[in-house]
Design a protein around this motif. Structure first.
Motif, mmCIF file in Angstrom:
data_model
loop_
_atom_site.group_PDB
_atom_site.id
_atom_site.type_symbol
_atom_site.label_atom_id
_atom_site.label_comp_id
_atom_site.label_asym_id
_atom_site.label_seq_id
_atom_site.Cartn_x
_atom_site.Cartn_y
_atom_site.Cartn_z
ATOM 1 N N UNK A 1 -6.664 8.230 0.298
ATOM 2 C CA UNK A 1 -5.411 8.095 1.054
ATOM 3 C C UNK A 1 -4.385 9.176 0.748
ATOM 4 N N UNK A 2 -4.203 9.512 -0.522
ATOM 5 C CA UNK A 2 -3.169 10.485 -0.869
ATOM 6 C C UNK A 2 -3.550 11.900 -0.456
ATOM 7 N N UNK B 1 2.197 3.540 -10.953
ATOM 8 C CA UNK B 1 0.739 3.583 -11.080
ATOM 9 C C UNK B 1 0.127 2.541 -10.140
ATOM 10 N N UNK B 2 0.385 2.612 -8.846
ATOM 11 C CA UNK B 2 -0.120 1.588 -7.948
ATOM 12 C C UNK B 2 -1.512 1.937 -7.452
ATOM 13 N N UNK B 3 -2.346 0.944 -7.146
ATOM 14 C CA UNK B 3 -3.648 1.226 -6.556
ATOM 15 C C UNK B 3 -3.509 1.397 -5.047
ATOM 16 N N UNK B 4 -3.717 2.568 -4.543
ATOM 17 C CA UNK B 4 -3.670 2.787 -3.104
ATOM 18 C C UNK B 4 -4.927 2.210 -2.480
ATOM 19 N N UNK B 5 -4.778 1.261 -1.574
ATOM 20 C CA UNK B 5 -5.928 0.653 -0.913
ATOM 21 C C UNK B 5 -6.671 1.708 -0.128
ATOM 22 N N UNK B 6 -7.953 1.846 -0.396
ATOM 23 C CA UNK B 6 -8.782 2.827 0.290
ATOM 24 C C UNK B 6 -9.911 2.104 0.999
ATOM 25 N N UNK B 7 -10.837 2.858 1.545
ATOM 26 C CA UNK B 7 -11.961 2.284 2.259
ATOM 27 C C UNK B 7 -13.268 2.881 1.782
ATOM 28 N N UNK B 8 -14.359 2.133 1.970
ATOM 29 C CA UNK B 8 -15.685 2.589 1.569
ATOM 30 C C UNK B 8 -16.705 1.952 2.491
ATOM 31 N N UNK B 9 -17.722 2.737 2.884
ATOM 32 C CA UNK B 9 -18.767 2.249 3.791
ATOM 33 C C UNK B 9 -20.013 3.090 3.582
ATOM 34 N N UNK B 10 -21.145 2.605 4.144
ATOM 35 C CA UNK B 10 -22.422 3.301 4.033
ATOM 36 C C UNK B 10 -22.999 3.523 5.426
ATOM 37 N N UNK C 1 0.845 -1.185 0.000
ATOM 38 C CA UNK C 1 0.000 0.000 0.000
ATOM 39 C C UNK C 1 0.883 1.238 0.000
ATOM 40 N N UNK C 2 0.556 2.166 -0.883
ATOM 41 C CA UNK C 2 1.398 3.347 -0.995
ATOM 42 C C UNK C 2 1.038 4.348 0.082
ATOM 43 N N UNK C 3 2.041 5.019 0.610
ATOM 44 C CA UNK C 3 1.818 6.044 1.613
ATOM 45 C C UNK C 3 1.756 7.404 0.986
ATOM 46 N N UNK C 4 1.511 8.439 1.770
ATOM 47 C CA UNK C 4 1.373 9.776 1.207
ATOM 48 C C UNK C 4 2.646 10.304 0.580
ATOM 49 N N UNK C 5 3.793 9.744 0.942
ATOM 50 C CA UNK C 5 5.052 10.257 0.406
ATOM 51 C C UNK C 5 5.801 9.235 -0.423
ATOM 52 N N UNK C 6 5.153 8.097 -0.743
ATOM 53 C CA UNK C 6 5.833 7.065 -1.504
ATOM 54 C C UNK C 6 4.988 6.665 -2.714
ATOM 55 N N UNK D 1 -3.621 10.733 8.287
ATOM 56 C CA UNK D 1 -2.337 10.252 7.783
ATOM 57 C C UNK D 1 -2.561 8.936 7.057
ATOM 58 N N UNK D 2 -2.821 9.052 5.756
ATOM 59 C CA UNK D 2 -3.057 7.919 4.863
ATOM 60 C C UNK D 2 -4.194 7.023 5.375
ATOM 61 N N UNK D 3 -5.439 7.491 5.274
ATOM 62 C CA UNK D 3 -6.581 6.640 5.667
ATOM 63 C C UNK D 3 -6.786 5.504 4.665
ATOM 64 N N UNK D 4 -6.695 4.272 5.141
ATOM 65 C CA UNK D 4 -6.778 3.114 4.246
ATOM 66 C C UNK D 4 -8.050 2.304 4.424
ATOM 67 N N UNK D 5 -8.775 2.464 5.510
ATOM 68 C CA UNK D 5 -9.996 1.707 5.747
ATOM 69 C C UNK D 5 -10.992 2.548 6.502
#
Length: 718
Positions: free
Chosen positions: A82-83, A62-71, A53-58, A105-109
């Motif tokens: 995340x970025x 063209x990588x997919x930054x793992x993110x989160x989604x909810x309802x 998973x890519x961080x805000x400074x790395x 700081x890089x929210x992933x989930x």
């Protein structure tokens, strides 16, 4: 049993799995269909499934930054960026309406519990942020020992909370929204033979924890005990539901895979097209739609994206009638045959116990369940003998069949029952071969197959001359099969005619016919259950027509809850005391029960009553009010008005009073308009988004005050 005949049935997935399959699959909802292959779209981007998973400074190529989604409960979609270090909420119109406060700081989930508290996993911050969606403020940040990468909503010891997936160390941490620290820790076992894999995603499938592991050039979905469920090198995210649906998001451009969990096995369904997927996250909204992240606003999937086989064959195992020289009867097939699809059946009978040149066994292309005791499966037919049989077309079953006891196993507008006859010589054993044809976009579906054993017995009622030769007897048996089948269905329906006159067992289409016996016309606005209950009590109810009890029972049948009828004269009460004349200088003092007393000096007054020009008879007599708990929709109000108009006494006037969910101030009468305590599971509402008194609770349990410092009064709120 079907009347006087037995039925050989193939309907369970274990039975279909024991058959021989060619280009067919087992369907998640049961039955069989044509095999399919996914149709990938041109990839929007290339990426490596093993990339971290890519961080805000790395940022990488063209990588997919793992993110989160909810309802949340208002069907708003909350997804992380995340970025950008933020969480954004959008509506169905894909317009952003809110942002979570604070720089992340890089929210992933992301996850939301039942109290509408937002949890965000900050991978670079090694913490979980908790925010209150109602007040729009951050409650706290819970520090984590490892690096949180994903989380899922899950109760902790009966309290709303989340399960957090962390790396270094790999574990599952339970976080309560009210607690300052982590609550409990679950062990997390890595799948066997994959020492370098890392946990990436977490979800709940039918209540159990499922984790996505990536590494070693592949991706594996396993439970928290390390048991592997499936493997796909392109898997980027997973989402499970309590109903057993598992959605696996792949690389951008690939369709999403779907699985249904049944008996500890996953049966794959047709994949869903997901255009513009950015490799971030996927979820299932409260309406059952699959939603995923894109470079812009979240989107929903666009339906199946597959290419079906044009033809498939399913050959059943040997069906045994138990009696040699059995003449089999009709074949009933519960199937869905869309336009462009077809179904034919081949039949083979024999009295030989041994099978020569048996058809080689073959499993379904997809959805293979765990077959118990496969060695007990009856033998398959002779391949050479089956090739010599002729295909038999199936025809829709007539309306008479709806009255028989062999009704379809499945119901619905797309399902129908088709039938044909067993055009084969007598034999104890029978094999069926179903040939399914379709197009690339559509496939026939077969849910169940039933065969009569034995068939009709009309030959035994005819002179022996007509059945002395086998060829002539076979022809005559098949010739009489269609007419005898219709007569048999009518006889069965006549013998079971009590089913038709019973309101709780008669088919839905026969309810108006049954209501005509009582001389009434059913209202289609009533539910089916309410109409059946009305027919069961119609004669007793109409014998008391025009009474309070009859009208209250009619309202109870329709509304599903008790409605009270109050006659106005019972609530007339007593008036207050009036000293002297009234302010209008009338010549008469107030009256009681219409009696007037002339008074011209102090002290002549009457307690209670009304003015002489206002009669209690005119205001209260022959008038009643129907008190309905809760609120009525427009259609319900129309039906209630019609019931009152039709079934009230002709000389009375009635109106309806909707009590709502609370206690109305000023008209509270215990036992009539008072309903103490809300129903179980009552939801809470937000001030400004709910009507006070309409089943709403203002506010929600939140963090209380606490004393800090050494002096009295040093209280900090929040």
């Amino acid at each position: 049993m079907y009347g006087d005949r037995g039925i050989a049935l193939i309907a369970h997935e274990d039975q279909w799995a024991r058959c021989a399959h060619q280009h067919t699959v087992l369907l998640p909802g049961g039955g069989i269909g044509l095999d399919w292959t996914p149709v990938p779209s041109p990839r929007q981007s290339r990426w490596d499934a093993e990339s971290e998973q890519c961080g805000p400074s790395e940022k990488k190529a063209d990588p997919p930054c793992a993110s989160g989604i909810a309802h949340d409960r208002w069907c708003r979609t909350w997804h992380t960026r995340p970025l950008d270090g933020m969480v954004e909420a959008t509506t169905r119109k894909d317009a952003p309406i809110a942002n979570c406060p604070g720089a992340l700081r890089h929210p992933s989930g992301v996850a939301i519990d039942t109290l509408d508290r937002l949890y965000v996993a900050e991978s670079a911050g090694h913490a979980v942020m908790i925010a209150d969606l109602w007040s729009g403020r951050v409650i706290r940040r819970v520090p984590m020992r490892g690096r949180p990468v994903d989380l899922v909503e899950h109760g902790v010891d009966g309290k709303p909370g989340v399960l957090v997936l962390t790396r270094s160390p790999n574990r599952i941490v339970a976080v309560d929204g009210r607690a300052e620290r982590c609550a409990t820790i679950r062990p997390l076992r890595r799948p066997c033979a994959h020492p370098s894999m890392k946990p990436t995603r977490i979800t709940l499938l039918s209540g159990r924890v499922v984790v996505l592991w990536r590494g070693d050039g592949t991706a594996i979905v396993a439970d928290d005990a390390g048991k592997e469920l499936l493997e796909d090198p392109a898997a980027s995210d997973i989402e499970g539901t309590p109903e057993g649906l598992l959605v696996v998001a792949l690389a951008p451009g690939d369709p999403f895979r779907r699985f249904s969990e049944r008996e500890d096995s996953l049966i794959e369904d047709e994949p869903l097209a997901a255009a513009d997927y950015d490799g971030g996250a996927v979820t299932v909204d409260p309406n059952g739609r699959v939603v995923y992240t894109t470079s812009a606003a979240p989107r929903t999937t666009q339906g199946p994206k597959t290419r079906h086989a044009r033809e498939g064959v399913v050959t059943t195992y040997r069906l045994d009638s138990g009696v040699y020289r059995t003449r089999w009867g009709r074949v009933f097939v519960d199937a869905c045959l869309p336009t462009g699809t077809g179904l034919t059946i081949r039949v083979l009978t024999t009295d030989e116990d041994e099978v020569v040149d048996p058809l080689p066994p073959s499993t379904p292309a997809r959805g293979i369940p765990r077959v118990r005791s496969p060695e007990e499966t009856p033998p398959l037919p002779s391949s050479s003998a089956m090739k010599d049989t002729n295909p038999l077309p199936v025809v829709p079953r007539g309306a008479v069949g709806a009255l028989a006891a062999v009704d379809p196993i499945v119901t619905g507008t797309e399902w129908a029952t088709y039938e044909t006859g067993v055009a084969a010589p007598p034999g104890r054993y029978l094999w069926l071969q179903l040939v399914l044809t379709g197009t690339e976009r559509t496939s026939p579906r077969v849910r169940a197959v039933r065969v009569e054993r034995p068939g009709h017995a009309l030959l035994s009622t005819l002179p022996r001359l007509f059945s002395s030769v086998d060829e002539q007897a076979d022809f005559l048996h098949r010739y009489l099969m269609a007419a005898e089948g219709m007569l048999h269905d009518l006889d069965t329906a006549a013998a079971e005619r009590r089913i038709l006159v019973d309101p709780f067992t008669t088919p839905d289409e026969f309810l108006p016919w049954l209501a005509s016996f009582a001389g009434i016309v059913l209202d289609d606005r009533w539910s089916e259950d309410a109409r059946r209950e009305l027919l069961a009590e119609v004669y007793q109810l109409f014998a008391r027509r025009g009474t309070i009890g009859m009208l209250e029972r009619m309202l109870r049948l329709y509304l599903g809850r008790d409605a009270r009828i109050v006659e106005r004269w019972r609530l007339r009460g007593l008036g207050g005391g009036i000293l002297g004349f009234d302010p209008t200088d009338r010549l008469y003092s107030p009256t009681v029960a219409g009696t007037t007393v002339k008074a011209g000096m102090l002290g002549h007054f009457t307690i209670g009553g009304e003015h002489p020009d206002t009669s209690s008879y005119k205001r209260l007599a022959h008038r009643f009010t129907v008190l309905v708990p809760g609120c009525l929709s427009t259609e319900q109000r129309d039906v209630v008005d019609d019931l009152i108009r039709v079934h009230k006494p002709s000389h009375t006037l009635g109106d309806v009073c909707e009590l709502g969910d609370g206690m109305p101030v000023g008209r509270l009468r215990l036992g009539l308009t008072a309903f103490v305590a809300p129903p179980p599971g009552r939801s809470v509402s937000v001030m400004g988004r709910a009507r006070l008194g309409q089943g709403s609770t203002v506010g929600a349990p939140t963090l209380g005050s606490r004393v800090s410092g050494t002096r009295l009064g040093g209280v900090r709120v929040g």
